[in-house]
Design a protein around this motif. Structure first.
Motif, PDB file in Angstrom:
ATOM      1  N   ASN A 111      -5.468 -14.488  19.338  1.00  0.00           N
ATOM      2  CA  ASN A 111      -5.661 -15.561  20.329  1.00  0.00           C
ATOM      3  C   ASN A 111      -4.325 -15.998  20.926  1.00  0.00           C
ATOM      4  O   ASN A 111      -4.245 -16.314  22.112  1.00  0.00           O
ATOM      5  CB  ASN A 111      -6.389 -16.747  19.710  1.00  0.00           C
ATOM      6  CG  ASN A 111      -7.828 -16.436  19.380  1.00  0.00           C
ATOM      7  OD1 ASN A 111      -8.449 -15.579  20.001  1.00  0.00           O
ATOM      8  ND2 ASN A 111      -8.360 -17.123  18.383  1.00  0.00           N
ATOM      9  N   GLN A 112      -3.284 -16.029  20.100  1.00  0.00           N
ATOM     10  CA  GLN A 112      -1.954 -16.390  20.600  1.00  0.00           C
ATOM     11  C   GLN A 112      -1.526 -15.432  21.710  1.00  0.00           C
ATOM     12  O   GLN A 112      -1.077 -15.864  22.776  1.00  0.00           O
ATOM     13  CB  GLN A 112      -0.921 -16.343  19.472  1.00  0.00           C
ATOM     14  CG  GLN A 112      -1.055 -17.438  18.452  1.00  0.00           C
ATOM     15  CD  GLN A 112      -0.097 -17.264  17.296  1.00  0.00           C
ATOM     16  OE1 GLN A 112       0.559 -16.223  17.136  1.00  0.00           O
ATOM     17  NE2 GLN A 112      -0.003 -18.285  16.458  1.00  0.00           N
ATOM     18  N   LYS A 113      -1.640 -14.146  21.458  1.00  0.00           N
ATOM     19  CA  LYS A 113      -1.224 -13.134  22.441  1.00  0.00           C
ATOM     20  C   LYS A 113      -2.057 -13.203  23.714  1.00  0.00           C
ATOM     21  O   LYS A 113      -1.527 -13.080  24.817  1.00  0.00           O
ATOM     22  CB  LYS A 113      -1.305 -11.723  21.837  1.00  0.00           C
ATOM     23  CG  LYS A 113      -0.210 -11.429  20.859  1.00  0.00           C
ATOM     24  CD  LYS A 113       1.116 -11.345  21.581  1.00  0.00           C
ATOM     25  CE  LYS A 113       2.236 -11.040  20.622  1.00  0.00           C
ATOM     26  NZ  LYS A 113       3.542 -11.273  21.213  1.00  0.00           N
ATOM     27  N   LEU A 114      -3.354 -13.393  23.551  1.00  0.00           N
ATOM     28  CA  LEU A 114      -4.252 -13.461  24.707  1.00  0.00           C
ATOM     29  C   LEU A 114      -3.894 -14.640  25.612  1.00  0.00           C
ATOM     30  O   LEU A 114      -3.698 -14.471  26.825  1.00  0.00           O
ATOM     31  CB  LEU A 114      -5.706 -13.583  24.234  1.00  0.00           C
ATOM     32  CG  LEU A 114      -6.778 -13.656  25.317  1.00  0.00           C
ATOM     33  CD1 LEU A 114      -6.874 -12.321  26.050  1.00  0.00           C
ATOM     34  CD2 LEU A 114      -8.123 -14.010  24.682  1.00  0.00           C
ATOM     35  N   VAL A 115      -3.775 -15.820  25.037  1.00  0.00           N
ATOM     36  CA  VAL A 115      -3.453 -17.014  25.822  1.00  0.00           C
ATOM     37  C   VAL A 115      -2.038 -16.899  26.395  1.00  0.00           C
ATOM     38  O   VAL A 115      -1.807 -17.250  27.554  1.00  0.00           O
ATOM     39  CB  VAL A 115      -3.628 -18.301  24.982  1.00  0.00           C
ATOM     40  CG1 VAL A 115      -3.129 -19.523  25.747  1.00  0.00           C
ATOM     41  CG2 VAL A 115      -5.087 -18.481  24.587  1.00  0.00           C
ATOM     42  N   GLU A 116      -1.111 -16.396  25.611  1.00  0.00           N
ATOM     43  CA  GLU A 116       0.255 -16.215  26.100  1.00  0.00           C
ATOM     44  C   GLU A 116       0.271 -15.310  27.338  1.00  0.00           C
ATOM     45  O   GLU A 116       0.920 -15.625  28.342  1.00  0.00           O
ATOM     46  CB  GLU A 116       1.133 -15.612  25.009  1.00  0.00           C
ATOM     47  CG  GLU A 116       2.566 -15.366  25.465  1.00  0.00           C
ATOM     48  CD  GLU A 116       3.415 -14.721  24.378  1.00  0.00           C
ATOM     49  OE1 GLU A 116       4.592 -15.107  24.273  1.00  0.00           O
ATOM     50  OE2 GLU A 116       2.912 -13.840  23.656  1.00  0.00           O
ATOM     51  N   ARG A 117      -0.445 -14.220  27.288  1.00  0.00           N
ATOM     52  CA  ARG A 117      -0.501 -13.289  28.414  1.00  0.00           C
ATOM     53  C   ARG A 117      -1.033 -13.983  29.670  1.00  0.00           C
ATOM     54  O   ARG A 117      -0.471 -13.841  30.749  1.00  0.00           O
ATOM     55  CB  ARG A 117      -1.373 -12.082  28.069  1.00  0.00           C
ATOM     56  CG  ARG A 117      -1.451 -11.080  29.222  1.00  0.00           C
ATOM     57  CD  ARG A 117      -2.187  -9.829  28.838  1.00  0.00           C
ATOM     58  NE  ARG A 117      -1.403  -9.142  27.820  1.00  0.00           N
ATOM     59  CZ  ARG A 117      -1.907  -8.307  26.918  1.00  0.00           C
ATOM     60  NH1 ARG A 117      -3.195  -8.064  26.895  1.00  0.00           N
ATOM     61  NH2 ARG A 117      -1.137  -7.707  26.046  1.00  0.00           N
TER      62      ARG A 117
END
Length: 141
Positions: free
Chosen positions: A22-28
């Motif tokens: 979820n961190q990577k998805l939102v960061e992207r």
């Protein structure tokens, strides 16, 4: 600063989320929208980040092992009162009662996972007045 300007402004966003996917998805999504992002793995770290830096928006996961989103939000309100960022709950829970719990805890809004870039854009536009006031206050300091 008006609503059009907030769309062009790099918002300072704190993501408080313990799930690496979820961190990577939102960061992207946030980087694609042109915003700055810091990521805290739990509420305790989120509070540390907030003590060191001003943020315009906090995206707050609810269910974390170390200081959950509800308790973190209550502490933010206790410490910063009205001079705090917009806090948006981000959770996988689909229970309608959960949204009310988040709002009662002091969060400004609620989003269900999985989050999309379009949802984030719409949410930031929805809260643009409050975000603009916060940005203006920070620039006047």
């Amino acid at each position: 600063m008006d609503e059009v300007e907030v769309k062009k402004t790099k918002l300072r966003v704190l993501l408080v989320e313990d799930n690496p996917v979820n961190q990577k998805l939102v960061e992207r999504y946030l980087l694609k929208l042109g915003h700055q992002i810091d990521i805290a793995d739990n509420g305790a770290i989120g509070l540390e980040f907030l003590a060191q830096k001003n943020y315009d928006v906090i995206l707050m996961d609810i269910e974390m092992l170390v200081l959950n989103g509800i308790e973190t939000t209550k502490k933010i309100i206790e410490i910063y009162s009205d001079n705090r960022p917009v806090i948006i709950a981000v959770t996988a829970s689909i229970l309608s009662a959960y949204k009310e719990i988040c709002i009662q805890a002091g969060m400004d809004d609620y989003m269900e996972k999985p989050v999309s870039g379009e949802q984030l854009k719409v949410m930031f536009e929805k809260w643009s007045d409050k975000i603009i006031k916060r940005i203006d206050a920070d620039y006047k300091k």
